[in-house]
Write a protein that holds these residues in place. Structure first.
Motif, short mmCIF file in Angstrom:
data_model
loop_
_atom_site.label_atom_id
_atom_site.label_comp_id
_atom_site.label_asym_id
_atom_site.label_seq_id
_atom_site.Cartn_x
_atom_site.Cartn_y
_atom_site.Cartn_z
N ALA A 1 0.85 -1.19 0.00
CA ALA A 1 0.00 0.00 0.00
C ALA A 1 0.89 1.24 0.00
O ALA A 1 2.06 1.18 0.39
N PHE A 2 0.30 2.36 -0.43
CA PHE A 2 1.04 3.62 -0.45
C PHE A 2 0.06 4.77 -0.26
O PHE A 2 -1.15 4.63 -0.45
N ALA A 3 0.61 5.92 0.12
CA ALA A 3 -0.19 7.14 0.23
C ALA A 3 0.74 8.34 0.13
O ALA A 3 1.94 8.23 0.42
N GLY A 4 0.15 9.47 -0.26
CA GLY A 4 0.94 10.69 -0.37
C GLY A 4 0.16 11.93 -0.01
O GLY A 4 -1.07 11.96 -0.08
N VAL A 5 0.89 12.95 0.38
CA VAL A 5 0.31 14.25 0.70
C VAL A 5 1.20 15.34 0.12
O VAL A 5 2.42 15.21 0.08
N VAL A 6 0.56 16.38 -0.39
CA VAL A 6 1.26 17.55 -0.90
C VAL A 6 0.61 18.78 -0.28
O VAL A 6 -0.51 18.70 0.24
N ALA A 7 1.28 19.90 -0.34
CA ALA A 7 0.66 21.15 0.11
C ALA A 7 -0.51 21.45 -0.83
O ALA A 7 -0.37 21.36 -2.06
N SER A 8 -1.65 21.78 -0.27
CA SER A 8 -2.83 22.06 -1.08
C SER A 8 -2.66 23.38 -1.83
O SER A 8 -2.16 24.36 -1.28
N THR A 9 -3.09 23.38 -3.07
CA THR A 9 -3.10 24.62 -3.85
C THR A 9 -4.48 25.27 -3.80
O THR A 9 -4.68 26.35 -4.37
N TYR A 10 -5.43 24.63 -3.13
CA TYR A 10 -6.81 25.13 -3.07
C TYR A 10 -7.26 25.54 -1.68
O TYR A 10 -8.15 26.36 -1.54
N ALA A 11 -6.68 24.93 -0.65
CA ALA A 11 -7.08 25.26 0.72
C ALA A 11 -5.87 25.84 1.45
O ALA A 11 -4.80 25.22 1.49
N GLY B 1 -2.77 20.46 3.89
CA GLY B 1 -2.21 19.41 3.06
C GLY B 1 -3.32 18.79 2.23
O GLY B 1 -4.48 18.75 2.66
N TYR B 2 -2.96 18.31 1.07
CA TYR B 2 -3.91 17.60 0.20
C TYR B 2 -3.50 16.14 0.17
O TYR B 2 -2.42 15.79 -0.31
N VAL C 1 -7.09 18.09 3.44
CA VAL C 1 -8.24 18.02 2.55
C VAL C 1 -8.02 16.91 1.53
O VAL C 1 -6.88 16.51 1.27
N SER C 2 -9.11 16.43 0.98
CA SER C 2 -9.03 15.42 -0.07
C SER C 2 -10.36 15.36 -0.80
O SER C 2 -11.26 16.16 -0.54
N ASP C 3 -10.47 14.39 -1.69
CA ASP C 3 -11.71 14.21 -2.44
C ASP C 3 -11.86 12.74 -2.81
O ASP C 3 -10.89 11.99 -2.86
N THR C 4 -13.11 12.35 -3.03
CA THR C 4 -13.41 11.02 -3.55
C THR C 4 -14.48 11.17 -4.64
O THR C 4 -15.33 12.05 -4.56
N THR C 5 -14.38 10.31 -5.62
CA THR C 5 -15.38 10.30 -6.70
C THR C 5 -15.74 8.85 -6.96
O THR C 5 -14.87 8.05 -7.30
N PRO D 1 -15.51 23.32 -0.92
CA PRO D 1 -14.36 24.24 -1.04
C PRO D 1 -14.75 25.51 -1.79
O PRO D 1 -15.68 25.51 -2.59
N GLU D 2 -14.03 26.59 -1.51
CA GLU D 2 -14.27 27.85 -2.23
C GLU D 2 -14.10 27.65 -3.73
O GLU D 2 -14.86 28.21 -4.52
#
Length: 142
Positions: free
Chosen positions: A51-61, A65-66, A102-106, A125-126
């Motif tokens: 398994a793996f996961a990642g986070v980056v600095a959010s460009t929207y919030a 972190g995103y 923050v994150s999202d699912t679809t 989100p704005e």
């Protein structure tokens, strides 16, 4: 027994492992992330990455972190790996002083339920960044 650790995405072998896991968990359903950005974790079962996961600095919030990607090999589903990876990301966010993750699912009820279980809340989100039917998630870290 599973173990989770942050990995060096500048290491070619690590990037190959992340790339392989992404292909095995997303097939062609999602674009390959830029592993050189952000912070990435691998989960191992014995010596095998599963398994793996990642986070980056959010460009929207702002100051957030995103949570940009998580993938678990199907034979390891149901063992709490996504939740453990989420906790690692949250701990990292607190250490760097982010206010939120923050994150999202679809069209992914399993991941949506994992966000609920981990204490994330739906929000608007704005500036929405995905599809019109995407669900947006936020967890306040402070």
């Amino acid at each position: 027994m599973y173990r989770i650790g942050v990995v060096d995405a500048d290491d070619e072998e690590v990037v190959e492992t992340l790339d392989d896991l992404h292909r095995l968990t997303f097939f062609d359903g999602a674009a390959m992330p830029q592993f050189e950005l952000g912070t990435w974790w691998l989960a191992y079962h014995n010596d095998d990455p599963v398994a793996f996961a990642g986070v980056v600095a959010s460009t929207y919030a702002r100051n957030s972190g995103y949570f940009c990607r998580v993938g678990v090999l199907p034979r390891h589903w149901g063992r709490g790996l996504q939740l453990r990876l989420m906790r690692a990301i949250e701990a990292r966010g607190r250490r760097v002083g982010w206010d939120n993750i923050v994150s999202d699912t679809t069209d992914n009820p399993v991941s949506a339920n994992n966000f609920i279980q981990a204490g994330y809340r739906l929000y608007v989100p704005e500036v929405p960044w995905a599809w019109s039917h995407t669900l947006y998630w936020r967890k306040r870290l402070r």
